[in-house]
Design a protein around this motif. Structure first.
Motif, mmCIF file in Angstrom:
data_model
loop_
_atom_site.group_PDB
_atom_site.id
_atom_site.type_symbol
_atom_site.label_atom_id
_atom_site.label_comp_id
_atom_site.label_asym_id
_atom_site.label_seq_id
_atom_site.Cartn_x
_atom_site.Cartn_y
_atom_site.Cartn_z
ATOM 1 N N SER A 63 0.832 -1.206 0.000
ATOM 2 C CA SER A 63 0.000 0.000 0.000
ATOM 3 C C SER A 63 0.863 1.251 0.000
ATOM 4 O O SER A 63 1.928 1.287 0.627
ATOM 5 N N TYR A 64 0.349 2.254 -0.670
ATOM 6 C CA TYR A 64 1.001 3.562 -0.717
ATOM 7 C C TYR A 64 -0.074 4.618 -0.527
ATOM 8 O O TYR A 64 -1.131 4.558 -1.146
ATOM 9 N N ASP A 65 0.190 5.576 0.347
ATOM 10 C CA ASP A 65 -0.761 6.655 0.622
ATOM 11 C C ASP A 65 0.055 7.919 0.866
ATOM 12 O O ASP A 65 0.948 7.923 1.717
ATOM 13 N N GLN A 66 -0.229 8.972 0.132
ATOM 14 C CA GLN A 66 0.601 10.175 0.209
ATOM 15 C C GLN A 66 -0.251 11.430 0.113
ATOM 16 O O GLN A 66 -0.998 11.600 -0.846
ATOM 17 N N GLN A 67 -0.132 12.289 1.103
ATOM 18 C CA GLN A 67 -0.721 13.619 1.015
ATOM 19 C C GLN A 67 0.311 14.500 0.330
ATOM 20 O O GLN A 67 1.483 14.483 0.684
ATOM 21 N N LEU A 68 -0.111 15.252 -0.665
ATOM 22 C CA LEU A 68 0.832 16.032 -1.466
ATOM 23 C C LEU A 68 1.110 17.380 -0.793
ATOM 24 O O LEU A 68 0.770 18.444 -1.301
ATOM 25 N N THR A 69 1.792 17.315 0.356
ATOM 26 C CA THR A 69 2.072 18.527 1.135
ATOM 27 C C THR A 69 3.088 19.439 0.458
ATOM 28 O O THR A 69 3.209 20.603 0.824
ATOM 29 N N PHE A 70 3.828 18.914 -0.514
ATOM 30 C CA PHE A 70 4.825 19.740 -1.205
ATOM 31 C C PHE A 70 4.181 20.773 -2.127
ATOM 32 O O PHE A 70 4.833 21.715 -2.563
ATOM 33 N N LEU A 71 2.905 20.590 -2.425
ATOM 34 C CA LEU A 71 2.195 21.583 -3.230
ATOM 35 C C LEU A 71 1.974 22.819 -2.361
ATOM 36 O O LEU A 71 1.378 22.746 -1.295
ATOM 37 N N ARG A 72 2.486 23.947 -2.786
ATOM 38 C CA ARG A 72 2.520 25.138 -1.937
ATOM 39 C C ARG A 72 1.202 25.919 -1.894
ATOM 40 O O ARG A 72 0.935 26.608 -0.939
ATOM 41 N N GLN A 73 0.399 25.841 -2.920
ATOM 42 C CA GLN A 73 -0.863 26.582 -2.903
ATOM 43 C C GLN A 73 -1.842 25.917 -1.945
ATOM 44 O O GLN A 73 -2.022 24.706 -1.970
ATOM 45 N N GLN A 74 -2.470 26.691 -1.107
ATOM 46 C CA GLN A 74 -3.411 26.177 -0.110
ATOM 47 C C GLN A 74 -4.523 25.359 -0.760
ATOM 48 O O GLN A 74 -4.945 24.346 -0.233
ATOM 49 N N LEU A 75 -4.975 25.786 -1.930
ATOM 50 C CA LEU A 75 -6.054 25.097 -2.629
ATOM 51 C C LEU A 75 -5.657 23.675 -3.036
ATOM 52 O O LEU A 75 -6.497 22.784 -3.085
ATOM 53 N N LEU A 76 -4.369 23.422 -3.297
ATOM 54 C CA LEU A 76 -3.912 22.115 -3.764
ATOM 55 C C LEU A 76 -3.411 21.202 -2.647
ATOM 56 O O LEU A 76 -3.210 20.017 -2.858
ATOM 57 N N ARG A 77 -3.199 21.739 -1.464
ATOM 58 C CA ARG A 77 -2.581 20.960 -0.386
ATOM 59 C C ARG A 77 -3.481 19.833 0.132
ATOM 60 O O ARG A 77 -3.009 18.945 0.831
ATOM 61 N N GLY A 78 -4.743 19.832 -0.207
ATOM 62 C CA GLY A 78 -5.657 18.790 0.256
ATOM 63 C C GLY A 78 -5.706 17.570 -0.646
ATOM 64 O O GLY A 78 -6.574 16.713 -0.487
ATOM 65 N N ILE A 79 -4.775 17.455 -1.583
ATOM 66 C CA ILE A 79 -4.764 16.308 -2.495
ATOM 67 C C ILE A 79 -4.017 15.149 -1.841
ATOM 68 O O ILE A 79 -2.931 15.318 -1.300
#
Length: 166
Positions: A63-79
């Motif tokens: 299994s792999y699960d990753q929150q994309l915290t490296f995305l700097r825009q607040q709108l994209l950080r919830g991916i």
């Protein structure tokens, strides 16, 4: 930043199942006590019985699960992205047993809004169903692999109320 932002897991296992019930082949009505009844004497019946053997199921799951915290825009950080692959072995080999499956998808959360797009793949499966064929009852058949896709959207009005569509 929220830590940890993701994980990778590897799961190996073996399960032993004793006294599992399994479906019998079709048998004449006389074996079920209906041989002397004219209505049922020409019928064949099947049932379930306890199998005294031990069945082992072995498996591996990645299994792999990753929150994309490296995305700097607040709108994209919830991916968040996720994927899982599983492979199973049954000893003795059984019908109605899926040897492989995989899931993958993307979750998105922003404030009170959430969404998910995902999919599941299941491998070919051998089925032994007494009703698969009117002529050759009990034949083993193969069902082709299949893909299932799903989408869901939600909005949280409060701690106790949320609207969602799936």
């Amino acid at each position: 930043d929220v830590e940890p932002a993701g994980n990778v897991t590897l799961h190996l296992f073996q399960t032993e199942i004793k006294n599992q019930s399994s479906q019998t082949d079709f048998r004449p009505a006389s074996e079920f006590g209906y041989g002397d009844l004219p209505i049922y004497s020409s019928y064949e019946f099947n049932t379930y019985e306890v199998n005294p053997d031990t069945r082992k199921i072995r498996g591996i799951e990645f299994s792999y699960d990753q929150q994309l915290t490296f995305l700097r825009q607040q709108l994209l950080r919830g991916i968040r992205v996720f994927a899982t692959y599983s492979h199973f072995w049954s000893l003795p080999d059984r019908t109605n047993f899926v040897p492989q499956n995989a899931t993958a998808g993307i979750n998105y959360n922003y404030r009170k809004f959430n969404s998910r797009i995902g999919g599941t793949w299941t491998d070919d499966i051998r089925v032994g169903n007494p009703f698969t064929s009117a002529i050759n009852r009990g034949d083993t058949e193969w069902l082709k692999e299949r893909f299932i896709f799903d989408v869901s959207l939600g909005y949280k009005f409060s701690k106790r109320a949320e609207f969602y569509v799936s």
